[in-house]
Design an enzyme around this catalytic site. Structure first.
Site, PDB file in Angstrom:
ATOM      1  N   HIS A 174       0.790  -1.219   0.386  1.00 38.82           N
ATOM      2  CA  HIS A 174      -0.104  -0.006   0.079  1.00 38.82           C
ATOM      3  C   HIS A 174       0.850   1.703   0.250  1.00 38.82           C
ATOM      4  O   HIS A 174       0.255   2.184   0.313  1.00 38.82           O
ATOM      5  CB  HIS A 174      -0.532  -0.171   1.346  1.00 38.82           C
ATOM      6  N   SER A 204      14.631  21.642 -16.395  1.00 41.28           N
ATOM      7  CA  SER A 204      13.684  22.556 -16.959  1.00 41.28           C
ATOM      8  C   SER A 204      14.276  23.904 -17.102  1.00 41.28           C
ATOM      9  O   SER A 204      15.482  23.875 -16.830  1.00 41.28           O
ATOM     10  CB  SER A 204      13.080  23.322 -15.338  1.00 41.28           C
ATOM     11  N   LYS A 237      16.173  22.175 -11.361  1.00 40.53           N
ATOM     12  CA  LYS A 237      15.576  20.323 -11.693  1.00 40.53           C
ATOM     13  C   LYS A 237      16.091  19.921 -12.001  1.00 40.53           C
ATOM     14  O   LYS A 237      17.389  20.335 -13.072  1.00 40.53           O
ATOM     15  CB  LYS A 237      14.509  20.754 -12.362  1.00 40.53           C
ATOM     16  N   GLU A 281      10.062   8.706 -17.046  1.00 38.08           N
ATOM     17  CA  GLU A 281       8.429   8.604 -16.928  1.00 38.08           C
ATOM     18  C   GLU A 281       7.779   8.491 -18.913  1.00 38.08           C
ATOM     19  O   GLU A 281       6.907   8.154 -18.944  1.00 38.08           O
ATOM     20  CB  GLU A 281       8.789  10.507 -16.747  1.00 38.08           C
TER      21      GLU A 281
END
Ligand code: ARG
Length: 459
Positions: free
Chosen positions: A155, A276, A282, A289
């Site tokens: 979980h 970024s 970043k 992804e």
């Protein structure tokens, strides 16, 4: 002039021609198409349907085209519709009239089924090699992190202590099943449909086994109607690819989470991350992804082709020309993802301190406390209750289970508590889980041995 033009009084409309032409994508089948034709021509000569000299000139012509295809010297003609007619047309231009004998006892329907099977078989092998490479990286990392303690989750809540090695080897198993699945699909892919003709075979005395053997296919299809209308093999391959993507995307999801400030379990190498345009600080796990995102494409390819095949009457229907782009896209996507995922994983830096310290918060040893009480004669259900109370109390006091005193434990149990502290130490909790398939370093050492043996056999 169309190869099938005899029956037609009119030219094909330009829009129709553009619409149904598949050469734009099926030229990928050029090499397998030519190999299939060489085997067919050799068989035609051998059984005497054409003369040995005719077979020889067909074979030489085809070999010449194959070499030119491989050298990138051939420009295909969109007006010639598909790869099969393009090759036949070029062949006839090169070897003359005898070129027109190649298609004896054959239809594009059994030909395209053969080509697609040969192509699928090659791509299965390529995919398998890429998975083996990834498995090797997993074993190397597992050896490195045999004792790197980390929380295991259910979980997405901290559950029990495991090691990074054990976690990574879970993926080894997924990719093992993927490879098994590919090997199983390959059995159904590698049968020759040639000789099925358009639908009802051929009256010529061909030798189907000879063609299959020449192409390295262990068997031939059993029913001519099934052979020209079956695309199960392509669907099964795309399904296997979809499952590989599902595995990769779960792995990517973990790497994305783990590389966040909240976890800091891993740092993706600069070579596989991006920045970024606005926020200078970043560092984004874009590769992971993108792979997670591309999973959707491969699922789409599977659903697309399943839907194309649904409700088609026997046997061949032009709908089935839609099989190719689905499979091409799915396998390109998977190979492209694996080509980046494997080195990204191999170069990632795992943060041992962070992984280890994460096991200290979250009462990952609460089950072990209950198990300890069981060894002192407390029934498990009662021990579970005691451990639960201890956890609630420890949360209130801001302590760990190891830090509670014997007096504190006395609030909930009269059991003999000698040895409790040692029993709930994280390393002890881990090392006791020696059950086969468990996370204890001794069990994982066995798993690594087994994995290495597997890789020796499965290249
Ligand atoms: N380009 C076709 C395909 O990919 C080849 C088979 C065509 N057969 C036919 N009867 N039109 O499916």
């Amino acid at each position: 002039m169309k190869l099938w033009g005899g029956r037609f009084a009119k030219e094909t409309d330009r829009r129709m021609e553009e619409f149904h032409s598949s050469i734009g994508f099926d030229q990928r089948l050029a090499a397998v198409d030519i190999r299939g034709s060489i085997a067919h021509a050799r068989m035609l000569g051998k059984v005497g349907i054409i003369t040995p000299a005719e077979a020889e000139s067909l074979i030489q012509g085809l070999e010449g085209i194959l070499a030119d295809v491989e050298a990138g010297k051939i420009q295909f003609d969109p007006a010639a519709e598909d790869i099969h007619m393009n090759v036949e047309k070029i062949l006839t231009e090169r070897v003359g009239e005898v070129g027109k004998k190649l298609h004896t006892a054959r239809s594009r329907n059994d030909q395209v089924a053969l080509d697609f099977r040969l192509y699928t078989a090659l791509k299965i092998e390529e995919t398998d090699l890429a998975l083996a490479e990834l498995q090797r990286v997993l074993v190397e990392l597992a050896e490195e992190h045999l004792t790197t303690l980390m929380p295991g989750y259910t979980h997405l809540q901290r559950a029990q202590p495991v090691t990074l090695a054990h976690h990574l080897l879970a993926y080894f198993e997924m990719f093992r099943r993927d490879r098994d699945r590919l090997a199983d699909v390959a059995k159904r892919v590698k049968v020759s449909p040639l000789g099925s003709g358009a639908i009802a075979g051929t009256p010529f005395p061909i030798d189907r086994q000879m063609v299959a053997a020449e192409l390295g296919l262990p068997g031939i299809t059993r029913n001519s109607m099934d052979a020209v209308s079956d695309r199960d093999f392509a669907l099964e391959f795309i399904f296997a690819l979809a499952v590989i993507m599902m595995h990769l995307s779960r792995f990517c999801e973990e790497l994305i989470l783990w590389s966040s400030m909240e976890f800091r379990f891993v740092e993706i190498d600069d070579a596989y991350a991006t920045g970024s345009s606005m926020m200078p600080q970043k560092k984004n796990p874009d590769a992971a992804e993108l792979i997670r995102g591309k999973t959707g494409r491969v699922y789409g390819d599977l659903m697309g082709l399943l839907t194309v095949m649904k409700g088609l009457p026997l046997t061949y229907n032009k709908d089935m020309q839609e099989d190719k782009e689905a499979l091409f896209d799915a396998v390109d996507t998977v190979l492209g993802c694996l080509a980046v995922f494997t080195p990204m994983l191999a170069t990632a830096t795992f943060n041992r301190d962070k992984l280890g310290s994460a096991t200290r918060e979250g009462f990952l040893n609460a089950t072990d406390l209950a198990d300890f009480l069981v060894t002192r004669g407390v029934p498990f259900r009662e021990a579970h209750e005691v451990a639960g109370r201890a956890v609630r109390y420890a949360i209130e006091k801001g302590k760990t289970l190891e830090e509670l005193t014997e007096e504190e434990y006395r609030q909930w149990t009269a059991a003999d508590l000698a040895g409790l502290k040692e029993a709930v130490g994280m390393e002890v909790c881990l090392s006791r889980r020696q059950v086969p398939g468990g996370p204890a370093p001794d069990a994982v050492r066995q798993a690594i041995l087994e994995a290495k043996n597997y890789l020796k056999i499965n290249n």
